[in-house]
Scaffold this motif. Structure first.
Motif, PDB file in Angstrom:
ATOM      1  N   SER A   1      24.409   2.658 -15.087  1.00 13.31           N
ATOM      2  CA  SER A   1      23.912   3.784 -15.015  1.00 13.31           C
ATOM      3  C   SER A   1      22.575   3.444 -13.700  1.00 13.31           C
ATOM      4  CB  SER A   1      22.784   4.207 -16.183  1.00 13.31           C
ATOM      5  OG  SER A   1      22.036   3.236 -16.479  1.00 13.31           O
ATOM      6  N   ASN A   2      21.558   4.467 -13.442  1.00 18.50           N
ATOM      7  CA  ASN A   2      20.877   4.241 -12.403  1.00 18.50           C
ATOM      8  C   ASN A   2      19.946   2.865 -12.595  1.00 18.50           C
ATOM      9  OD1 ASN A   2      21.468   7.054 -12.239  1.00 18.50           O
ATOM     10  ND2 ASN A   2      20.231   7.181 -10.522  1.00 18.50           N
ATOM     11  N   ASN A   3      20.029   2.167 -11.363  1.00 20.98           N
ATOM     12  CA  ASN A   3      19.359   0.788 -11.441  1.00 20.98           C
ATOM     13  C   ASN A   3      17.798   1.056 -10.772  1.00 20.98           C
ATOM     14  OD1 ASN A   3      21.284  -2.158 -11.432  1.00 20.98           O
ATOM     15  ND2 ASN A   3      21.982  -0.300 -12.259  1.00 20.98           N
TER      16      ASN A   3
ATOM     17  N   GLU B   1      15.453   4.464  -0.372  1.00 20.74           N
ATOM     18  CA  GLU B   1      16.398   5.724  -0.135  1.00 20.74           C
ATOM     19  C   GLU B   1      16.391   6.413  -1.615  1.00 20.74           C
ATOM     20  OE1 GLU B   1      20.000   4.471   1.477  1.00 20.74           O
ATOM     21  OE2 GLU B   1      20.688   3.327  -0.059  1.00 20.74           O
ATOM     22  N   LYS B   2      16.573   5.400  -2.595  1.00 18.81           N
ATOM     23  CA  LYS B   2      16.763   5.888  -4.065  1.00 18.81           C
ATOM     24  C   LYS B   2      15.555   6.311  -4.547  1.00 18.81           C
ATOM     25  CE  LYS B   2      21.042   4.384  -3.305  1.00 18.81           C
ATOM     26  NZ  LYS B   2      21.302   2.836  -3.466  1.00 18.81           N
ATOM     27  N   LEU B   3      15.727   7.178  -5.574  1.00 24.57           N
ATOM     28  CA  LEU B   3      14.635   7.984  -6.244  1.00 24.57           C
ATOM     29  C   LEU B   3      13.050   7.029  -6.392  1.00 24.57           C
ATOM     30  CD1 LEU B   3      13.303  10.826  -7.301  1.00 24.57           C
ATOM     31  CD2 LEU B   3      13.877   9.553  -9.641  1.00 24.57           C
ATOM     32  N   ILE B   4      13.398   6.004  -7.331  1.00 25.31           N
ATOM     33  CA  ILE B   4      12.240   5.305  -7.527  1.00 25.31           C
ATOM     34  C   ILE B   4      11.469   4.432  -6.407  1.00 25.31           C
ATOM     35  CG2 ILE B   4      11.506   3.080  -9.066  1.00 25.31           C
ATOM     36  CD1 ILE B   4      12.904   4.412 -11.486  1.00 25.31           C
ATOM     37  N   PRO B   5      12.227   3.663  -5.863  1.00 28.37           N
ATOM     38  CA  PRO B   5      11.599   2.849  -4.527  1.00 28.37           C
ATOM     39  C   PRO B   5      10.920   4.095  -3.406  1.00 28.37           C
ATOM     40  CG  PRO B   5      14.182   2.642  -4.469  1.00 28.37           C
ATOM     41  CD  PRO B   5      13.901   3.315  -5.676  1.00 28.37           C
ATOM     42  N   LEU B   6      11.861   4.840  -3.407  1.00 31.62           N
ATOM     43  CA  LEU B   6      11.336   5.908  -2.359  1.00 31.62           C
ATOM     44  C   LEU B   6       9.983   6.599  -2.712  1.00 31.62           C
ATOM     45  CD1 LEU B   6      12.968   8.492   0.050  1.00 31.62           C
ATOM     46  CD2 LEU B   6      11.508   9.469  -1.546  1.00 31.62           C
ATOM     47  N   MET B   7       9.874   6.900  -4.088  1.00 32.69           N
ATOM     48  CA  MET B   7       8.805   7.660  -4.451  1.00 32.69           C
ATOM     49  C   MET B   7       7.640   6.671  -4.668  1.00 32.69           C
ATOM     50  SD  MET B   7       9.137  10.843  -5.162  1.00 32.69           S
ATOM     51  CE  MET B   7      10.723  11.802  -5.039  1.00 32.69           C
ATOM     52  N   ILE B   8       7.902   5.559  -4.879  1.00 31.56           N
ATOM     53  CA  ILE B   8       6.776   4.411  -4.970  1.00 31.56           C
ATOM     54  C   ILE B   8       6.232   4.159  -3.558  1.00 31.56           C
ATOM     55  CG2 ILE B   8       6.195   2.016  -5.507  1.00 31.56           C
ATOM     56  CD1 ILE B   8       8.409   1.967  -7.850  1.00 31.56           C
TER      57      ILE B   8
ATOM     58  N   MET C   1      14.710  18.666 -12.898  1.00 26.67           N
ATOM     59  CA  MET C   1      14.818  18.529 -14.378  1.00 26.67           C
ATOM     60  C   MET C   1      16.387  17.948 -14.621  1.00 26.67           C
ATOM     61  SD  MET C   1      12.481  19.455 -16.023  1.00 26.67           S
ATOM     62  CE  MET C   1      13.185  19.305 -17.563  1.00 26.67           C
ATOM     63  N   GLN C   2      16.761  17.338 -13.254  1.00 25.47           N
ATOM     64  CA  GLN C   2      17.961  16.422 -13.612  1.00 25.47           C
ATOM     65  C   GLN C   2      17.806  15.254 -14.426  1.00 25.47           C
ATOM     66  OE1 GLN C   2      16.716  17.402 -10.600  1.00 25.47           O
ATOM     67  NE2 GLN C   2      17.887  19.049 -10.183  1.00 25.47           N
ATOM     68  N   VAL C   3      18.646  14.982 -15.231  1.00 27.25           N
ATOM     69  CA  VAL C   3      18.433  13.497 -16.050  1.00 27.25           C
ATOM     70  C   VAL C   3      19.240  12.493 -15.526  1.00 27.25           C
ATOM     71  CG1 VAL C   3      18.693  12.701 -18.425  1.00 27.25           C
ATOM     72  CG2 VAL C   3      17.892  15.025 -18.006  1.00 27.25           C
TER      73      VAL C   3
ATOM     74  N   PRO D   1      14.206  13.233 -17.354  1.00 28.31           N
ATOM     75  CA  PRO D   1      14.183  13.939 -15.806  1.00 28.31           C
ATOM     76  C   PRO D   1      13.408  13.273 -14.846  1.00 28.31           C
ATOM     77  CG  PRO D   1      12.919  15.139 -18.011  1.00 28.31           C
ATOM     78  CD  PRO D   1      13.226  13.527 -18.344  1.00 28.31           C
ATOM     79  N   ASN D   2      13.819  13.838 -13.693  1.00 30.28           N
ATOM     80  CA  ASN D   2      13.585  13.240 -12.471  1.00 30.28           C
ATOM     81  C   ASN D   2      11.984  13.403 -12.323  1.00 30.28           C
ATOM     82  OD1 ASN D   2      15.947  12.239 -11.727  1.00 30.28           O
ATOM     83  ND2 ASN D   2      16.428  14.096 -10.279  1.00 30.28           N
ATOM     84  N   ILE D   3      11.492  14.737 -12.719  1.00 31.12           N
ATOM     85  CA  ILE D   3      10.082  14.859 -12.513  1.00 31.12           C
ATOM     86  C   ILE D   3       9.211  14.093 -13.407  1.00 31.12           C
ATOM     87  CG2 ILE D   3       9.982  16.877 -14.271  1.00 31.12           C
ATOM     88  CD1 ILE D   3       7.773  16.451 -10.747  1.00 31.12           C
TER      89      ILE D   3
ATOM     90  N   ARG E   1      23.205  15.804 -15.163  1.00 25.69           N
ATOM     91  CA  ARG E   1      22.895  15.082 -16.327  1.00 25.69           C
ATOM     92  C   ARG E   1      23.958  13.953 -16.177  1.00 25.69           C
ATOM     93  NH1 ARG E   1      24.485  14.801 -21.672  1.00 25.69           N
ATOM     94  NH2 ARG E   1      23.055  13.535 -22.935  1.00 25.69           N
ATOM     95  N   TYR E   2      23.345  12.591 -16.091  1.00 23.92           N
ATOM     96  CA  TYR E   2      24.149  11.250 -16.441  1.00 23.92           C
ATOM     97  C   TYR E   2      23.902  10.965 -17.782  1.00 23.92           C
ATOM     98  CZ  TYR E   2      25.253  11.253 -11.419  1.00 23.92           C
ATOM     99  OH  TYR E   2      25.572  11.541 -10.135  1.00 23.92           O
ATOM    100  N   ALA E   3      24.708  10.350 -18.761  1.00 30.30           N
ATOM    101  CA  ALA E   3      24.617   9.836 -19.858  1.00 30.30           C
ATOM    102  C   ALA E   3      25.517   9.296 -20.298  1.00 30.30           C
ATOM    103  CB  ALA E   3      24.067  11.102 -21.048  1.00 30.30           C
TER     104      ALA E   3
ATOM    105  N   ASN F   1      17.797  13.688   6.360  1.00 29.22           N
ATOM    106  CA  ASN F   1      17.711  14.074   5.032  1.00 29.22           C
ATOM    107  C   ASN F   1      16.604  15.103   4.458  1.00 29.22           C
ATOM    108  OD1 ASN F   1      19.427  13.994   2.506  1.00 29.22           O
ATOM    109  ND2 ASN F   1      17.606  12.572   1.758  1.00 29.22           N
ATOM    110  N   TYR F   2      15.557  14.781   4.991  1.00 32.73           N
ATOM    111  CA  TYR F   2      14.504  15.455   4.641  1.00 32.73           C
ATOM    112  C   TYR F   2      13.769  16.311   5.518  1.00 32.73           C
ATOM    113  CZ  TYR F   2      14.479  11.948   0.708  1.00 32.73           C
ATOM    114  OH  TYR F   2      14.924  11.081  -0.312  1.00 32.73           O
ATOM    115  N   GLY F   3      14.207  16.180   6.666  1.00 34.00           N
ATOM    116  CA  GLY F   3      13.360  17.002   7.856  1.00 34.00           C
ATOM    117  C   GLY F   3      13.410  18.451   7.648  1.00 34.00           C
TER     118      GLY F   3
END
Ligand code: NAD
Ligand code: TYD
Length: 336
Positions: free
Chosen positions: A178-180, A188-195, A211-213, A248-250, A279-281, A332-334
Motif C-alpha cells: 500500500s502507500n508508503n 511529489e507524493k501526498l505526504i512528503p509534498l504536504m509536509i 475523501m479518497q482513502v 481519507p486524504n484530508i 479507495r485502496y484497501a 501538474n498544479y499550475g
C-alpha cells in the motif's frame, strides 16, 4: 547472499539497502539505478561507506546495462524496485512509465532467466487492484482493474514476472504494498509534498473532495516485509503488504497541519486527478500467516518521525526540488 537491487537510489530501494546492510542480511549489495529525477545518491550516503556496497548507474530497460550489473554483482537474488512510480507523472507523460516499468522489468527477467539467478522479488503495488468498493479488502486473488498508466504498467509487469515462473520456472515472488511514507520520499507524493509545503507556508493542494482513502505503510515496515518475502516467500506467489491504517486524504493533511503547526488556511481544493481511485484497501493476511511479518510502526509515530526528518533535512528537499521539479510542479498544479 549477494543482492542486485534495482532502483536502490529511490525512496523505498534506498531504505531497503540500509535495512539489509544494517541487519547483516547480505554479503554484498549492488544497486543498479538510472538516477532519474527520483534517484539520488544522497539517499545512499550511509550505504556508500560500507565495503559490501557497490553502485552502477544504468537503465534497466537497456540489456547491456543489466548484463553489466549481473556480471559485476553475480547475484543470488534480484530485488526489483526500479520504476517510474508516480501516478500524476504517468498521466502527464506515460512513455517513460511504460518503458521502465514494462520493458525494464522484461529486460531484468530475461537476464535472470539467462543467468539462472536463484531468486527474484518483483516489488509492486496495491494500485493494480484499482478502486476497491466498501466493505471489501483486496486479497491476492482480487481482479486487476488498474486505472492509471502507472498502475496498468505495474499490473502488466506483475503478470510478466509471474509468467516467468510458470513458463520458465524462475523463482519469482511479487509483492503488492500500500502507500508508503517516511524519510527520503520524493516530495511529489501526498505526504512528503504536504509536509514540505507546510514547513514553507506554501499551499496544500487537495485533489477533489479529499475523501479518497489510502492505506498507509511506514517504509521500514515495507522493507522488513520485502526481506521476509525474499527469504520465506514461495515461488510464483503474490504477497500483499499493508499498514492496517486507512485514512481519507484530508485527514492525513489535517494531521500534517497539526504536526507542522502550519495554518489550515493553506489548504487549496484543486481539480481532481483524472481516473482517481476512490479507495485502496488490502489484506496482508497471507504474508502474516506465511512469514509472521506484521507492521510495527503506528501511523502517529511514523508521521512524527517523517515530519521531524523533513524539518531537519531542508537541504535535501531544496536539492531534489531543483529545476526539473519546478517544471513538473507548474505542469501538474499550475492550472488546477
Ligand atoms: P522512487 O520513484 O522513489 O524511486 C525509483 C527509483 O528507480 C529511482 O532511484 C530511479 O532513479 C530508479 N529508476 C527509474 N527508472 C529507472 C530505469 N529505467 N533504470 C534504472 N533505475 C530506474 O520510487 P519508490 O517510491 O521508492 O518505489 C519503489 C518501488 O516500489 C516501485 O516499483 C513502486 O512501484 C513500488 N511501490 C511504491 C509505493 C509507494 O508508496 N511509493 C507503494 C507500493 C509499491
Ligand atoms: P499519491 O501520493 O500520489 O499516491 P497514489 O496516487 O499512488 O495513491 O497520492 C495519494 C493520494 O493523495 C491520492 O488519493 C491523491 C491525493 N493527492 C492530493 O490530494 N494532492 C496531491 O498534491 C497529491 C500528490 C496527492
Amino acid at each position: 547472499m549477494r543482492l542486485l537491487v534495482t532502483g536502490g537510489a529511490g525512496f523505498i530501494g534506498s531504505a531497503f539497502v540500509r535495512h539489509v546492510l544494517g541487519a547483516g542480511q547480505a554479503d554484498s549489495v549492488l544497486v543498479l539505478d538510472k538516477l532519474t529525477y527520483a534517484g539520488n545518491m544522497d539517499n545512499l550516503a550511509e550505504a556508500a561507506a560500507d565495503p559490501r556496497f557497490q553502485f552502477l548507474r544504468g537503465d534497466i530497460a537497456e540489456p547491456a546495462d543489466v548484463e553489466a550489473a549481473v556480471n559485476q554483482a553475480q547475484p543470488g537474488a534480484v530485488v526489483h524496485f526500479a520504476a517510474e512510480s508516480h501516478v500524476d507523472r504517468s498521466i502527464l507523460s506515460p512513455e517513460p512509465v511504460i518503458r521502465t516499468n514494462l520493458n525494464g522489468t522484461f529486460t531484468l527477467l530475461e537476464a535472470a532467466k539467462r543467468h539462472g539467478i536463484a531468486r527474484f522479488v518483483h516489488v509492486s503495488t496495491d494500485e493494480v487492484y484499482g478502486s476497491i468498493p466498501e466493505p471489501h479488502d483486496a486479497d491476492e486473488t482480487y481482479p486487476l482493474i488498474a486505472s492509471s498508466p502507472y498502475s496498468a504498467s505495474k499490473a502488466g509487469s506483475d503478470l510478466l514476472a509471474l509468467s516467468y515462473f510458470r513458463t520458465f520456472g524462475l523463482n519469482v515472488s511479487v509483492t503488492r504494498a500500500s502507500n508508503n511514507y517516511g524519510p527520503f520520499q520524493f516530495p511529489e507524493k501526498l505526504i512528503p509534498l504536504m509536509i514540505a509545503n507546510a514547513l514553507e507556508g506554501k499551499p496544500l493542494p487537495v485533489y477533489g473532495n479529499g475523501m479518497q482513502v489510502r492505506d498507509w505503510l511506514f517504509v521500514e515496515d515495507h522493507c522488513r516485509a520485502i526481506l521476509a518475502v525474499l527469504r520465506q516467500g514461495r515461488a510464483g506467489e503474490i504477497y500483499n503488504i499493508g499498514g492496517n491504517r486507512s485514512l481519507p486524504n484530508i485527514e492525513v493533511v489535517r494531521r500534517i497541519i497539526a504536526a507542522t503547526g502550519c495554518s489550515p488556511d493553506l489548504i487549496r481544493w484543486v481539480t481532481d486527478r483524472p481516473g482517481h481511485d476512490v479507495r485502496y484497501a488490502l489484506t496482508s493476511a497471507k504474508l502474516e500467516r506465511e512469514t509472521g511479518w506484521q507492521p510495527q510502526v503506528a501511523f502517529e509515530d511514523g508521521l512524527e518521525r517523517t515530519v521531524a526528518w523533513y524539518r531537519t533535512h531542508r537541504d535535501w528537499v531544496d536539492r531534489v526540488r531543483s529545476g526539473e521539479y519546478r517544471r513538473f510542479y507548474d505542469q501538474n498544479y499550475g492550472n488546477r
